[in-house]
Design an enzyme around this catalytic site. Structure first.
Site, PDB file in Angstrom:
ATOM      1  N   TRP A  44      40.413  52.791  37.715  1.00 55.27           N
ATOM      2  CA  TRP A  44      40.321  51.420  37.197  1.00 55.27           C
ATOM      3  C   TRP A  44      41.702  50.866  36.881  1.00 55.27           C
ATOM      4  O   TRP A  44      41.978  49.692  37.119  1.00 55.27           O
ATOM      5  CB  TRP A  44      39.397  51.348  35.997  1.00 55.27           C
ATOM      6  N   LYS A  58      28.691  49.711  29.821  1.00 52.81           N
ATOM      7  CA  LYS A  58      28.967  51.099  29.490  1.00 52.81           C
ATOM      8  C   LYS A  58      28.425  51.420  28.084  1.00 52.81           C
ATOM      9  O   LYS A  58      27.648  52.327  27.915  1.00 52.81           O
ATOM     10  CB  LYS A  58      30.463  51.402  29.546  1.00 52.81           C
ATOM     11  N   ASP A  98      41.888  47.802  28.643  1.00 50.49           N
ATOM     12  CA  ASP A  98      40.534  47.855  29.194  1.00 50.49           C
ATOM     13  C   ASP A  98      39.782  48.938  28.418  1.00 50.49           C
ATOM     14  O   ASP A  98      40.038  50.126  28.585  1.00 50.49           O
ATOM     15  CB  ASP A  98      40.603  48.206  30.689  1.00 50.49           C
TER      16      ASP A  98
END
Ligand SMILES: *Cc1c(COP(=O)(O)O)cnc(C)c1O
Length: 374
Positions: free
Chosen positions: A101, A195, A171
């Site tokens: 990511w 998530k 993030d």
């Protein structure tokens, strides 16, 4: 009805209590005669839902008044672009590359300016967090970027990098609300909801007000779409256009669930307990082993493999792992397959995974170990 223990990395397990409440309210939200899905985002009743969600999140995270909370769409991936589009005034930023990511964010930023890789753990398949105490940060960098918890590789920044006074952008998709954080240490925190807080479709952005650029004077990229300027949603309390109404409603319920259960200190304790149980087992197992450097282990995502020291043949090991995934599924333990890019197994044990689920997993692994270790 049968519910499994769902170890998916995302979309992931939600608190059963929250799902039941949503089910109860499905056809008639508190006497409104309609589902939240059917409601105008401009209605008084919905306004209360979104305002409440923001208020509860502010309480949970102790968010200072000079930070805006935005409920946006486009997932974490949209933030990979929106961050540089809004923050790259000098067209330069530093990225710490600790996984897939972070790599995606780093590459996306290169479309808008100079993204500099300050550190990386790619040399050892992202199995650790690099030393970030003295990074080659230059004065002209607009921000320093991290992916705080690496969902795929299972590492986490237990300590934030030394940004040398620069703005930190994080993030937090896979560790959001898993522990108390000091919001003042960040310029931007963002997290995709799927998530740890709700259904897919909502991304939460917490941004320091002075970082929100004015559309004409300081905006980085001429031609940036209206929808991708933080200012657009900040000026309109996330209601410039139709927000992901149902997702925000569900996130709001999860915030209330966390508050009711003692807030972030309490959930953090539970998360530490769950993760410790699983890591302790892995450290003592004769068949399985964790893949991450101990000091950088995530509390949320626990990758593990059949120990290559025990089963040295690659093919045999892959067969054993496939057998484990198949049999665990049959035992009601779902989604333990590792990310397609790394293989092996991964147990995501987010806030909503009960301790009983982790115990069931450990017991299953013990049994599997006994049956399969020659
Ligand atoms: C899942 C995940 C992403 C990607 O999220 P999308 O909502 O699919 O864009 C980005 N960063 C982290 C840390 C993630 O866990």
């Amino acid at each position: 009805m049968k519910r499994v223990y769902n170890f998916s990395a995302g979309p992931a397990v939600l608190p059963e209590e929250v799902l039941k409440e949503a089910a109860d309210e499905m056809l008639d939200y508190r006497g409104s005669g309609m589902s939240v899905m059917e409601m105008s985002h401009r209605s008084k009743v919905y306004d209360e839902i979104i305002k409440d969600a923001e208020k509860d999140l502010r309480t949970l995270m102790n968010i200072p008044s000079n930070y805006k909370v935005l409920f946006l769409q486009g997932g974490a991936h949209m933030q990979f672009a929106q961050v540089p589009m809004n923050l790259m005034r000098n067209r330069k930023a530093g990225y710490i590359v600790t996984g897939q990511w972070a790599t995606r964010a780093y590459k996306e930023a290169q479309k808008f300016g100079e993204a500099v890789e300050l550190a990386s753990s790619k040399d050892k398949t992202f199995s650790y967090i690099p030393d970030c105490s003295d990074l080659p940060i230059t004065d002209d960098m607009d921000y320093i970027y991290i992916c705080e918890n690496n969902t795929i590789y299972g590492t986490v920044f237990h300590e934030l990098p030394n940004t040398k006074g620069h703005i930190l952008v994080s993030d937090q998709s896979s560790c959001f609300l898993s522990k108390p954080v000091d919001v003042t240490k960040y310029g931007i925190i963002y997290a995709g909801a799927q998530k740890n807080v709700g259904p897919a479709g909502t991304v939460i952005v917490i941004i320091r007000e002075d970082l929100i650029p004015d559309e004409v004077t300081t905006h980085v990229l001429p031609g940036t779409p209206t929808m991708l300027m933080y200012k657009t949603q900040a000026d309109n309390d996330s209601l410039y256009n139709t927000p992901p109404t149902y997702g925000i409603y569900m996130c709001g319920k999860v915030f209330k669930w966390l508050l009711k259960n003692g807030g972030l200190e309490a959930i953090y304790k539970k998360n530490v307990e769950k993760a410790n149980m699983l890591y302790d087992y892995l450290d003592n197992s004769k068949l399985f082993t964790g893949t991450v450097v101990k000091k950088d282990r995530s509390l949320m995502n626990v990758p593990f493999i059949v120990d290559p020291k025990v089963i040295t043949n690659d093919e045999e090991r892959a067969e054993m792992e496939a057998k484990f995934i198949k049999e665990s599924k049959a035992a009601g333990l779902e989604n333990l397959k590792g990310h397609r890019s790394v293989g092996g197994m991964r147990a995501s044990i987010y806030n909503a995974m009960p301790k009983e689920g982790v115990i069931a997993l450990i017991n299953f692994m013990k049994k599997f170990e006994e049956e399969n270790l020659k």
